[in-house]
Design an enzyme around this catalytic site. Structure first.
Site, mmCIF file in Angstrom:
data_model
loop_
_atom_site.group_PDB
_atom_site.id
_atom_site.type_symbol
_atom_site.label_atom_id
_atom_site.label_comp_id
_atom_site.label_asym_id
_atom_site.label_seq_id
_atom_site.Cartn_x
_atom_site.Cartn_y
_atom_site.Cartn_z
ATOM 1 N N LYS A 47 0.941 -1.335 0.159
ATOM 2 C CA LYS A 47 -0.117 -0.053 0.116
ATOM 3 C C LYS A 47 0.947 1.227 0.096
ATOM 4 C CE LYS A 47 -3.895 1.765 2.819
ATOM 5 N NZ LYS A 47 -4.865 1.547 3.983
ATOM 6 N N SER A 66 -9.462 1.447 3.256
ATOM 7 C CA SER A 66 -8.567 2.220 2.289
ATOM 8 C C SER A 66 -7.680 1.547 1.550
ATOM 9 C CB SER A 66 -7.943 3.432 2.972
ATOM 10 O OG SER A 66 -7.142 2.727 4.172
ATOM 11 N N SER A 115 -9.610 -1.114 7.277
ATOM 12 C CA SER A 115 -8.878 -0.607 6.009
ATOM 13 C C SER A 115 -8.387 -2.070 5.356
ATOM 14 C CB SER A 115 -8.052 0.521 5.939
ATOM 15 O OG SER A 115 -8.774 1.650 6.366
#
Length: 442
Positions: free
Chosen positions: A80, A155, A179
């Protein structure tokens, strides 16, 4: 080589160990697939191709010499875009951090590299990790694997898409309120939320440091165990002989099922039937104080998030998607006294939760009470964005508020999942239970 991109990280590692797969060919196959994929620029913010090829070449040499560093030595994964990568931009999905280039790797990335894992690149994400939907009109919104027109979950949206589309063997994300687990459930993956403090946050762009956690999005529970160990620099949990016989589960009723949509409810009921068939004992109950804890979310999350990012946001508010910016600004409404009092109350409720759940091996709820919503509507209907985001994160946020380890598993019905919430720092026990539950569900 196409089948390699559907294999679990553990299976790839075993094949490398047997000499059936060469890490250089494996990494090249993933890079080729990324470049050929129509959604590549919506999934990866940037590739680290030179690094990946260099790491794969080193892994290949170790494999041929019988000197592999771990089972995952030579396996390519994604990260990420809030994990620092030395010399490569790390922008946390935000135009506020455009051009930010760290000088060193995040500690969890460095640990994984020392275990031989190959870094393919950085995946897109929600701005500064502050939404469960995965929508990001300012940079890119990754596709949902079940329908590209639907939200991917956030996310860690690109992390999930990289795995679900066969463009990484696993993805590493972060989880502050869901997330890791939301994009995992909506893309039919396994996702592990670790306990706050279990994995290092050094070199991880923060959202709410007291709630931020690091975790894997992957294809199997075994992969979650292997990746947790790689990032921690420890031995993986022993999952051999895992069984549900004698396991006691608590289904948390009321709040977790409010406004639940038919499909997630059906998936959850199907999963419960399979778990009981495999020997688990299931009890239903409530913990009334949890409702009080959930009411503290607005104070605890937004105050810390806005306190962390206030100056950057207010210097260039035009660089943010309105609903995300507005959610940050909610933190301005609370005082320091409000924040301290909320934490004191939460600590008391955590003690009540620990006592109430002590007789059980895990607490069960549907991972998300809704299905992934349409991206176009989320972009144009701000009220819908707000209500869907709050509903999406409601069940996962329980685990963050209570400071737990948590694992989401696919139920077999698309974009629905069952979440197992274990004890703080009880990841190894939770993963053993999860492995047995995974076998029952499959």
């Amino acid at each position: 080589m196409a089948e390699w991109r559907e294999m679990s990280a553990g299976d790839l590692g075993r094949a490398i160990g047997r000499g059936e797969i060469d890490p250089e060919e494996l990494t090249a196959a993933h890079l080729d697939a990324i470049r050929a994929n129509e959604y590549r620029d919506r999934i990866y913010a940037r590739l680290t191709e030179a690094r990946a090829l260099e790491e794969a070449a080193a892994a290949s040499k170790r494999a041929k010499a019988g000197q592999r560093l771990s089972l995952l030595d030579g396996v390519p994964i994604s990260w990420k875009d809030l994990f620092d990568t030395a010399g490569v931009a790390t922008e946390s999905g935000s135009r506020l951090l455009e051009g930010r280039i760290p000088g060193a790797d995040a500690e969890v990335l460095a640990n994984a590299t020392h275990q031989g894992l190959v870094c393919l690149g950085k995946t897109h994400m929600t701005e500064l990790a502050f939404s469960g939907l995965g929508l990001n009109p300012m940079t890119a919104t990754p596709p949902n694997a079940n329908d590209p027109a639907l939200a991917p979950g956030g996310s860690s949206s690109g992390a999930a898409a990289s795995v679900a589309f066969g463009l990484a063997a696993a993805g590493i994300g972060s989880d502050t309120g869901g997330s890791v687990r939301v994009p995992s459930v909506w893309n039919d993956l396994v996702g592990l939320k670790t306990t706050s403090g279990r994995l290092s946050l050094k070199g991880v762009v923060p959202l709410c440091a007291r709630f931020d956690t690091v975790g894997p999005l992957c294809r199997t529970v075994e992969d979650a165990a292997l990746l947790l160990a790689a990032m921690a620099g420890t031995k993986p949990a022993d999952l051999r002989g895992a069984s549900l016989r004698g396991t006691r589960f608590l289904i948390l009723e009321t709040l977790a099922f409010d406004d639940i949509r038919p499909e997630p409810l059906a998936g959850f009921k199907h999963a419960i039937e399979r778990l009981t068939d495999a020997g688990a004992t299931v009890t239903r109950g409530t913990i009334p104080e949890l409702t009080e804890a959930m009411a503290l979310s607005g104070i605890l999350f937004t105050t810390e998030a806005y306190g962390t990012w206030k100056h950057a946001i207010e210097a260039h508010p035009e660089k943010m998607f309105g609903p995300i910016r507005d959610r940050f600004r909610l933190g301005a409404e609370f005082s320091g006294a409000d924040y301290v009092a909320a934490w004191q109350k939460l600590d008391r409720i955590r003690a009540i939760w620990a006592e109430a759940t002590a007789p059980y091996d895990a607490v069960l709820v549907p991972t998300a009470p809704n299905l992934p919503p349409n991206v176009e509507r989320l972009t144009t209907d701000e009220k819908y964005f707000v209500t869907e985001n709050l509903l999406t994160l409601r069940n996962t946020r329980m685990g963050n508020l209570m400071g737990l380890s948590a694992l989401t598993l696919p139920t077999g019905l698309p974009s629905t999942g069952i979440m197992l919430m274990g004890r703080p720092f009880g990841e190894e026990r939770l993963l053993r239970i999860g492995a047995a539950a995974e076998s029952a569900l499959r």
